[in-house]
Design a protein around this motif. Sequence first.
Motif, PDB file in Angstrom:
ATOM      1  N   GLY A 114      23.532  -9.683 142.739  1.00  0.00           N
ATOM      2  CA  GLY A 114      22.816  -8.461 143.059  1.00  0.00           C
ATOM      3  C   GLY A 114      21.503  -8.346 142.301  1.00  0.00           C
ATOM      4  N   ALA A 115      21.534  -8.709 141.019  1.00  0.00           N
ATOM      5  CA  ALA A 115      20.306  -8.652 140.224  1.00  0.00           C
ATOM      6  C   ALA A 115      19.258  -9.609 140.767  1.00  0.00           C
ATOM      7  CB  ALA A 115      20.622  -8.976 138.768  1.00  0.00           C
ATOM      8  N   ALA A 116      19.696 -10.792 141.187  1.00  0.00           N
ATOM      9  CA  ALA A 116      18.750 -11.765 141.746  1.00  0.00           C
ATOM     10  C   ALA A 116      18.134 -11.254 143.042  1.00  0.00           C
ATOM     11  CB  ALA A 116      19.460 -13.095 141.981  1.00  0.00           C
ATOM     12  N   LEU A 117      18.940 -10.603 143.880  1.00  0.00           N
ATOM     13  CA  LEU A 117      18.415 -10.061 145.130  1.00  0.00           C
ATOM     14  C   LEU A 117      17.414  -8.932 144.859  1.00  0.00           C
ATOM     15  CD1 LEU A 117      21.701  -9.981 147.238  1.00  0.00           C
ATOM     16  CD2 LEU A 117      19.742 -11.492 147.588  1.00  0.00           C
ATOM     17  N   LEU A 118      17.714  -8.096 143.874  1.00  0.00           N
ATOM     18  CA  LEU A 118      16.781  -7.021 143.525  1.00  0.00           C
ATOM     19  C   LEU A 118      15.489  -7.585 142.954  1.00  0.00           C
ATOM     20  CD1 LEU A 118      19.300  -4.503 141.921  1.00  0.00           C
ATOM     21  CD2 LEU A 118      18.062  -4.203 144.071  1.00  0.00           C
ATOM     22  N   ARG A 119      15.606  -8.577 142.084  1.00  0.00           N
ATOM     23  CA  ARG A 119      14.420  -9.163 141.477  1.00  0.00           C
ATOM     24  C   ARG A 119      13.583  -9.936 142.503  1.00  0.00           C
ATOM     25  NH1 ARG A 119      15.241  -9.835 135.808  1.00  0.00           N
ATOM     26  NH2 ARG A 119      14.923  -7.746 134.958  1.00  0.00           N
ATOM     27  N   ALA A 120      14.222 -10.431 143.542  1.00  0.00           N
ATOM     28  CA  ALA A 120      13.457 -11.118 144.584  1.00  0.00           C
ATOM     29  C   ALA A 120      12.482 -10.170 145.267  1.00  0.00           C
ATOM     30  CB  ALA A 120      14.410 -11.726 145.619  1.00  0.00           C
ATOM     31  N   GLN A 121      12.806  -8.878 145.270  1.00  0.00           N
ATOM     32  CA  GLN A 121      11.908  -7.876 145.845  1.00  0.00           C
ATOM     33  C   GLN A 121      10.844  -7.416 144.860  1.00  0.00           C
ATOM     34  OE1 GLN A 121      12.099  -6.864 149.106  1.00  0.00           O
ATOM     35  NE2 GLN A 121      13.648  -8.458 149.294  1.00  0.00           N
ATOM     36  N   ASP A 122      11.164  -7.508 143.556  1.00  0.00           N
ATOM     37  CA  ASP A 122      10.214  -7.063 142.539  1.00  0.00           C
ATOM     38  C   ASP A 122      10.546  -7.764 141.225  1.00  0.00           C
ATOM     39  OD1 ASP A 122       8.501  -5.846 140.786  1.00  0.00           O
ATOM     40  OD2 ASP A 122       9.161  -3.796 141.201  1.00  0.00           O
ATOM     41  N   GLN A 123       9.809  -8.805 140.904  1.00  0.00           N
ATOM     42  CA  GLN A 123      10.071  -9.573 139.692  1.00  0.00           C
ATOM     43  C   GLN A 123       9.872  -8.745 138.427  1.00  0.00           C
ATOM     44  OE1 GLN A 123      11.219 -12.656 139.269  1.00  0.00           O
ATOM     45  NE2 GLN A 123      11.413 -13.092 141.443  1.00  0.00           N
ATOM     46  N   ALA A 124       9.094  -7.688 138.511  1.00  0.00           N
ATOM     47  CA  ALA A 124       8.783  -6.890 137.334  1.00  0.00           C
ATOM     48  C   ALA A 124       9.746  -5.722 137.135  1.00  0.00           C
ATOM     49  CB  ALA A 124       7.361  -6.353 137.425  1.00  0.00           C
ATOM     50  N   ALA A 125      10.802  -5.652 137.939  1.00  0.00           N
ATOM     51  CA  ALA A 125      11.717  -4.520 137.846  1.00  0.00           C
ATOM     52  C   ALA A 125      12.672  -4.665 136.672  1.00  0.00           C
ATOM     53  CB  ALA A 125      12.519  -4.398 139.135  1.00  0.00           C
ATOM     54  N   ALA A 126      13.009  -3.541 136.061  1.00  0.00           N
ATOM     55  CA  ALA A 126      14.182  -3.488 135.199  1.00  0.00           C
ATOM     56  C   ALA A 126      15.392  -3.398 136.117  1.00  0.00           C
ATOM     57  CB  ALA A 126      14.125  -2.270 134.287  1.00  0.00           C
ATOM     58  N   VAL A 127      16.423  -4.182 135.832  1.00  0.00           N
ATOM     59  CA  VAL A 127      17.609  -4.175 136.677  1.00  0.00           C
ATOM     60  C   VAL A 127      18.823  -3.784 135.850  1.00  0.00           C
ATOM     61  CG1 VAL A 127      16.732  -5.862 138.322  1.00  0.00           C
ATOM     62  CG2 VAL A 127      18.045  -6.640 136.349  1.00  0.00           C
ATOM     63  N   GLY A 128      19.764  -3.127 136.520  1.00  0.00           N
ATOM     64  CA  GLY A 128      20.952  -2.670 135.823  1.00  0.00           C
ATOM     65  C   GLY A 128      22.216  -2.955 136.603  1.00  0.00           C
ATOM     66  N   ALA A 129      23.325  -3.062 135.863  1.00  0.00           N
ATOM     67  CA  ALA A 129      24.648  -3.285 136.426  1.00  0.00           C
ATOM     68  C   ALA A 129      25.502  -2.069 136.106  1.00  0.00           C
ATOM     69  CB  ALA A 129      25.266  -4.541 135.807  1.00  0.00           C
ATOM     70  N   LEU A 130      25.998  -1.411 137.138  1.00  0.00           N
ATOM     71  CA  LEU A 130      26.787  -0.200 136.965  1.00  0.00           C
ATOM     72  C   LEU A 130      28.178  -0.399 137.550  1.00  0.00           C
ATOM     73  CD1 LEU A 130      26.616   2.858 136.061  1.00  0.00           C
ATOM     74  CD2 LEU A 130      26.158   3.357 138.485  1.00  0.00           C
ATOM     75  N   GLN A 131      29.184   0.077 136.829  1.00  0.00           N
ATOM     76  CA  GLN A 131      30.544   0.015 137.347  1.00  0.00           C
ATOM     77  C   GLN A 131      30.693   0.942 138.546  1.00  0.00           C
ATOM     78  OE1 GLN A 131      32.446  -2.341 136.506  1.00  0.00           O
ATOM     79  NE2 GLN A 131      33.253  -2.212 134.428  1.00  0.00           N
ATOM     80  N   ALA A 132      31.654   0.628 139.420  1.00  0.00           N
ATOM     81  CA  ALA A 132      31.820   1.361 140.678  1.00  0.00           C
ATOM     82  C   ALA A 132      32.866   2.463 140.591  1.00  0.00           C
ATOM     83  CB  ALA A 132      32.211   0.379 141.792  1.00  0.00           C
ATOM     84  N   ASP A 133      33.407   2.711 139.398  1.00  0.00           N
ATOM     85  CA  ASP A 133      34.537   3.634 139.270  1.00  0.00           C
ATOM     86  C   ASP A 133      34.251   4.731 138.252  1.00  0.00           C
ATOM     87  OD1 ASP A 133      34.474   1.961 137.095  1.00  0.00           O
ATOM     88  OD2 ASP A 133      36.624   1.531 137.062  1.00  0.00           O
ATOM     89  N   LEU A 134      33.185   5.480 138.520  1.00  0.00           N
ATOM     90  CA  LEU A 134      32.749   6.546 137.607  1.00  0.00           C
ATOM     91  C   LEU A 134      32.736   7.885 138.352  1.00  0.00           C
ATOM     92  CD1 LEU A 134      29.770   4.545 136.054  1.00  0.00           C
ATOM     93  CD2 LEU A 134      31.995   4.974 134.970  1.00  0.00           C
ATOM     94  N   PRO A 135      33.906   8.415 138.689  1.00  0.00           N
ATOM     95  CA  PRO A 135      33.953   9.605 139.552  1.00  0.00           C
ATOM     96  C   PRO A 135      33.501  10.889 138.890  1.00  0.00           C
ATOM     97  CG  PRO A 135      36.157   9.090 138.764  1.00  0.00           C
ATOM     98  CD  PRO A 135      35.265   7.947 138.330  1.00  0.00           C
ATOM     99  N   ALA A 136      33.351  10.889 137.552  1.00  0.00           N
ATOM    100  CA  ALA A 136      32.867  12.071 136.847  1.00  0.00           C
ATOM    101  C   ALA A 136      31.413  11.919 136.406  1.00  0.00           C
ATOM    102  CB  ALA A 136      33.749  12.367 135.627  1.00  0.00           C
ATOM    103  N   LEU A 137      30.746  10.872 136.882  1.00  0.00           N
ATOM    104  CA  LEU A 137      29.354  10.620 136.499  1.00  0.00           C
ATOM    105  C   LEU A 137      28.440  11.746 136.964  1.00  0.00           C
ATOM    106  CD1 LEU A 137      27.152   8.689 135.392  1.00  0.00           C
ATOM    107  CD2 LEU A 137      27.113   7.615 137.666  1.00  0.00           C
TER     108      LEU A 137
END
Length: 226
Positions: free
Chosen positions: A99-122
């Motif tokens: 996912g990070a590689a796909l995001l960076r392919a659109q914008d090499q200068a982006a900060a990228v983050g990894a978020l868990q998918a199970d945060l129902p109180a976020l």
Amino acid sequence: MTSIDQPAVDLVVPVKPLTKAKSRLRGAADGGIGAPRAHARLAMALLRDTITAVEAASAVRRLLVVSSDPVVAAELGVFGIEVAPDGPVPGLNPAYARGAALLRAQDQAAAVGALQADLPALRPEELDEAVVAALALFARGARRAFVADAEGTGTTLLIAAPGVDLDPRFGVASAQRHEEAGARPLTGAWPGLRRDVDTADDLRAATALGLGGHTTAALAPVPRSC
């Protein structure tokens, strides 16, 4: 989400096939029965509440979900959420890296983050504050930053500075492994951001914080037919 001229991060959220996700929560949505449909509905609800908070966060520019589950792709696609399939290497960390590689392919200068998918109180403001704190560290030379889970051993959010590989190390003792790899811990309270849900105890703790609407609905008792 933010406009591109504001400080922001692009996030990737990986999702297992719904029938296999959150195995330790099986039965939580239907009084211990553990029916596959009820379990999948709960796993999807956890994801939807996480995504709802992400979409309301002003410090998130772009969201990419990585999942090969056709139900996930179909349901999220209805709401215009971008979903990419898993790559050839299975597992959570390869999904984050893809996912990070796909995001960076659109914008090499982006900060990228990894978020868990199970945060129902976020809450969106928690995510905003964590992203802003990470970007402040990057401005002072840090390369990665992370948010540990409520127990302090896992990781719920990892962010890499522009031009820096994400290098995800999620799994057992991931907070320690991320820190050993040079990521800086972020110290805000952010109870919803830190409260991922893997077990029934986790779900009770998240409920005390205030669940999102999707998870609340998935846990509602189903009336018995006469």
